[in-house]
Design a protein around this motif. Structure first.
Motif, mmCIF file in Angstrom:
data_model
loop_
_atom_site.group_PDB
_atom_site.id
_atom_site.type_symbol
_atom_site.label_atom_id
_atom_site.label_comp_id
_atom_site.label_asym_id
_atom_site.label_seq_id
_atom_site.Cartn_x
_atom_site.Cartn_y
_atom_site.Cartn_z
ATOM 1 N N LEU A 253 0.921 -1.258 -0.016
ATOM 2 C CA LEU A 253 -0.145 -0.102 -0.188
ATOM 3 C C LEU A 253 0.985 1.228 0.116
ATOM 4 O O LEU A 253 1.400 1.633 1.085
ATOM 5 N N PRO A 254 1.294 1.673 -0.963
ATOM 6 C CA PRO A 254 2.323 2.723 -1.161
ATOM 7 C C PRO A 254 1.652 3.980 -0.859
ATOM 8 O O PRO A 254 0.648 4.588 -1.346
ATOM 9 N N VAL A 255 2.437 4.893 0.037
ATOM 10 C CA VAL A 255 2.126 6.066 0.439
ATOM 11 C C VAL A 255 3.104 6.952 0.820
ATOM 12 O O VAL A 255 4.265 6.514 0.586
ATOM 13 N N HIS A 256 3.268 8.170 0.598
ATOM 14 C CA HIS A 256 4.046 9.163 0.754
ATOM 15 C C HIS A 256 4.165 10.058 2.110
ATOM 16 O O HIS A 256 3.100 10.636 2.563
ATOM 17 N N ALA A 257 4.871 9.149 3.146
ATOM 18 C CA ALA A 257 4.743 9.598 4.585
ATOM 19 C C ALA A 257 6.139 9.399 5.460
ATOM 20 O O ALA A 257 7.115 9.000 4.761
ATOM 21 N N ASP A 258 5.954 9.751 6.620
ATOM 22 C CA ASP A 258 7.040 9.754 7.655
ATOM 23 C C ASP A 258 6.780 8.392 8.211
ATOM 24 O O ASP A 258 5.900 8.212 9.026
ATOM 25 N N PRO A 259 7.778 7.411 7.907
ATOM 26 C CA PRO A 259 7.359 6.099 8.613
ATOM 27 C C PRO A 259 7.567 6.039 10.272
ATOM 28 O O PRO A 259 6.653 5.279 10.797
ATOM 29 N N ASP A 260 8.462 6.887 10.648
ATOM 30 C CA ASP A 260 8.492 6.826 12.166
ATOM 31 C C ASP A 260 7.312 7.490 12.792
ATOM 32 O O ASP A 260 6.668 6.780 13.838
ATOM 33 N N ARG A 261 6.616 8.426 12.148
ATOM 34 C CA ARG A 261 5.357 8.977 12.684
ATOM 35 C C ARG A 261 4.386 8.057 12.478
ATOM 36 O O ARG A 261 3.458 8.179 13.482
ATOM 37 N N ILE A 262 3.984 7.634 11.407
ATOM 38 C CA ILE A 262 2.907 6.620 11.097
ATOM 39 C C ILE A 262 3.047 5.524 11.989
ATOM 40 O O ILE A 262 2.381 4.961 12.508
ATOM 41 N N THR A 263 4.154 5.078 12.282
ATOM 42 C CA THR A 263 4.528 4.011 13.383
ATOM 43 C C THR A 263 4.076 4.075 14.790
ATOM 44 O O THR A 263 3.316 3.544 15.342
ATOM 45 N N GLN A 264 4.398 5.708 14.926
ATOM 46 C CA GLN A 264 4.031 6.002 16.294
ATOM 47 C C GLN A 264 2.404 6.215 16.373
ATOM 48 O O GLN A 264 1.722 5.865 17.459
ATOM 49 N N VAL A 265 1.708 6.308 15.404
ATOM 50 C CA VAL A 265 0.330 6.452 15.364
ATOM 51 C C VAL A 265 -0.393 5.210 15.219
ATOM 52 O O VAL A 265 -1.169 4.744 16.279
ATOM 53 N N GLY A 333 -2.346 10.718 23.603
ATOM 54 C CA GLY A 333 -1.941 10.023 22.485
ATOM 55 C C GLY A 333 -2.757 9.963 21.167
ATOM 56 O O GLY A 333 -2.343 10.259 20.030
ATOM 57 N N LEU A 334 -4.275 9.885 21.279
ATOM 58 C CA LEU A 334 -4.965 9.706 20.141
ATOM 59 C C LEU A 334 -5.091 11.212 19.626
ATOM 60 O O LEU A 334 -5.047 11.335 18.165
ATOM 61 N N THR A 335 -4.940 12.129 20.399
ATOM 62 C CA THR A 335 -4.940 13.693 19.847
ATOM 63 C C THR A 335 -3.635 13.864 18.846
ATOM 64 O O THR A 335 -3.541 14.560 17.934
ATOM 65 N N ILE A 336 -2.600 13.426 19.429
ATOM 66 C CA ILE A 336 -1.434 13.477 18.559
ATOM 67 C C ILE A 336 -1.415 12.657 17.412
ATOM 68 O O ILE A 336 -1.003 13.163 16.465
ATOM 69 N N ALA A 337 -1.895 11.665 17.705
ATOM 70 C CA ALA A 337 -2.193 10.559 16.630
ATOM 71 C C ALA A 337 -2.979 11.215 15.342
ATOM 72 O O ALA A 337 -2.588 11.198 14.028
ATOM 73 N N ARG A 338 -3.940 11.801 15.688
ATOM 74 C CA ARG A 338 -4.877 12.471 14.616
ATOM 75 C C ARG A 338 -4.379 13.778 13.914
ATOM 76 O O ARG A 338 -4.331 13.967 12.844
ATOM 77 N N ASN A 339 -3.475 14.540 14.846
ATOM 78 C CA ASN A 339 -2.750 15.553 14.244
ATOM 79 C C ASN A 339 -1.797 14.959 13.293
ATOM 80 O O ASN A 339 -1.327 15.640 12.348
ATOM 81 N N ILE A 340 -0.974 14.297 13.640
ATOM 82 C CA ILE A 340 0.107 13.725 12.908
ATOM 83 C C ILE A 340 -0.717 13.072 11.464
ATOM 84 O O ILE A 340 -0.004 13.397 10.459
ATOM 85 N N THR A 341 -1.597 12.600 11.419
ATOM 86 C CA THR A 341 -2.594 11.778 10.502
ATOM 87 C C THR A 341 -2.816 13.080 9.404
ATOM 88 O O THR A 341 -2.731 12.988 8.278
ATOM 89 N N ARG A 342 -3.420 14.062 10.254
ATOM 90 C CA ARG A 342 -3.870 15.215 9.200
ATOM 91 C C ARG A 342 -2.537 16.044 8.630
ATOM 92 O O ARG A 342 -2.761 16.386 7.777
ATOM 93 N N ALA A 343 -1.476 15.982 9.230
ATOM 94 C CA ALA A 343 -0.449 16.570 8.669
ATOM 95 C C ALA A 343 -0.006 15.896 7.462
ATOM 96 O O ALA A 343 0.729 16.408 6.647
ATOM 97 N N HIS A 344 -0.432 14.601 7.292
ATOM 98 C CA HIS A 344 -0.066 13.677 6.195
ATOM 99 C C HIS A 344 -1.187 13.827 5.054
ATOM 100 O O HIS A 344 -1.206 13.260 4.214
ATOM 101 N N GLY A 345 -2.292 14.600 5.277
ATOM 102 C CA GLY A 345 -3.327 14.920 4.443
ATOM 103 C C GLY A 345 -4.234 13.613 4.640
ATOM 104 O O GLY A 345 -5.296 13.491 3.979
ATOM 105 N N GLY A 346 -4.253 12.860 5.856
ATOM 106 C CA GLY A 346 -5.298 11.738 6.054
ATOM 107 C C GLY A 346 -5.937 12.207 7.086
ATOM 108 O O GLY A 346 -6.302 13.196 7.603
ATOM 109 N N GLU A 347 -6.633 11.151 7.754
ATOM 110 C CA GLU A 347 -7.734 10.996 8.611
ATOM 111 C C GLU A 347 -7.724 9.978 9.466
ATOM 112 O O GLU A 347 -7.414 8.799 9.239
ATOM 113 N N ILE A 348 -8.079 10.121 10.886
ATOM 114 C CA ILE A 348 -8.364 8.806 11.591
ATOM 115 C C ILE A 348 -9.921 9.045 12.512
ATOM 116 O O ILE A 348 -10.295 10.043 12.411
#
Length: 377
Positions: A253-265, A333-348
């Motif tokens: 599932l190819p994406v353009h993302a920061d692997p460390d931050r997405i792993t954190q999420v 943690g979930l607040t941070i996770a949502r903000n990180i995801t939105r910074a990638h143009g995504g959503e939780i």
């Protein structure tokens, strides 16, 4: 010296009126004599009487002079009357325009001073009404932000108070000789210090994400591979808690993302699912494609969420029903996770059939099919 807006508006209206009056005056004054002479010549030519040559000419000159005098007087009176009427109209229109602007200025001063309940009366003019509505919306948003800021300070103080109270108790016990500096006591003190350190780190990350100052190192990566790796790292904890962890993440599932931050999420969502699921329960990780997004859905058979709580779980320091208050998490943690995801143009998003029936958290990030995915080590 700068002229104020009401006077500038009034002067602009007055100049328009004066220009129109001057043009009308000059036009009429220049055309009227010529037209009068033309009409008189036509009238005299059609009714010429013998023996009235010179007398008629003198009489025509007197009539022409009288006409021009009357015309000039009428034009002057008409011009002055039009200027006076236009001045009153300009003053009225200027007042109608300036009053709402003054109300906006007064409201913005109050808002700047911290009185966020200030509101601007909405005028009848559509453009000014839109401006007033925007200012009122701004005041409402600032009031909401201030409320959240105040609540955040209280929540942070509450979260810090618990480990600090525990540390104070341990230290007083050690000083008074109630406790001996044994490994168990020192380990408990170390745990409380780690909670404080984690809270400080999470608050720093939260601040950066909400201010959009988070450093992202974007590369082409495989979201399914990241999901498998996150599940593999937490597998021992699931085993210890006797919770079954299943992973269905066929890739890529190819994406353009920061692997460390997405792993954190992903790690945060998996950790919350583990905390909410009792022994014997199941947590399922499923990666798939949904439209133009790559998604990872993490479903547990734990405490579940009410419809009211589905959005609140992303609020700071909110804890899902059934989760111990003194868990290892900081509550943001979930607040941070949502903000990180939105910074990638995504959503939780969160969904749940109801309390006692588990919950599903779905992470979605836009796919990047143009570049090959790089598997993270």
């Amino acid at each position: 010296m700068r002229i104020r807006l009401p006077w500038r508006l009034f002067i602009s209206y007055a100049l328009v009126v004066l220009t129109g009056a001057a043009v009308a005056y000059v036009t009429v004054r220049l055309l009227a004599p010529t037209l009068f002479d033309h009409q008189m010549s036509m009238l005299g030519g059609g009714h010429m009487t013998p023996g009235m040559g010179s007398g008629s000419s003198g009489q025509d000159g007197s009539v022409r002079a009288a006409f021009l005098s009357a015309l000039t007087t009428a034009l002057l009176i008409g011009t002055l009357a039009s200027v006076a009427a236009a001045g009153l109209a300009a003053a009225f229109v200027t007042g109608r325009l300036v009053r709402p602007l003054n109300a906006v200025r007064a409201a913005t001063r109050l808002i700047a001073a911290g009185h966020y309940q200030a509101r601007v009366p909405v005028p009848a003019e559509p453009e000014l009404a839109a401006l007033a509505a925007d200012v009122n919306t701004l005041a409402g948003e600032l009031a909401s932000t201030e409320t959240r800021r105040t609540r955040l300070l209280g929540e942070v103080a509450h979260e810090m108070r618990t480990p600090l109270t525990a540390l104070e108790g341990y230290l007083e016990g050690l000083i008074d000789g109630v406790f001996r500096p044994e490994p168990e006591i020192l380990g408990a003190v170390s745990d409380e210090l780690r909670r404080l350190r984690r809270l400080a780190d999470d608050l720093s990350t939260l601040s950066r994400t909400e201010e959009q100052r988070l450093d992202l190192h974007l590369v082409s990566t495989d979201l399914a591979d990241l999901a498998r790796q996150a599940a593999s790292r937490l597998a021992p904890q699931f085993s210890d808690a006797q919770v079954i962890l299943t992973v269905a993440a066929p890739g890529p599932l190819p994406v353009h993302a920061d692997p460390d931050r997405i792993t954190q999420v992903l790690t945060n969502i998996l950790g919350n699912a583990l905390t909410a699921t009792p022994a014997g329960g199941t947590v399922t990780v499923q990666a798939a494609t949904a439209g133009h997004s790559a998604t990872v859905a993490i479903t547990d058979t734990g405490a579940g969420l009410t419809a009211m709580d589905l959005e609140r779980v992303f609020e700071r320091f909110y804890r899902a029903p059934g989760q111990p208050r003194r868990s290892s998490g900081s509550g943001i943690g979930l607040t941070i996770a949502r903000n990180i995801t939105r910074a990638h143009g995504g959503e939780i998003t969160a969904s749940s059939p109801g309390p006692g029936h588990g919950a599903t958290f779905t992470l979605g990030i836009p796919q990047n099919p143009s570049a090959p995915a790089q598997h993270s080590a």
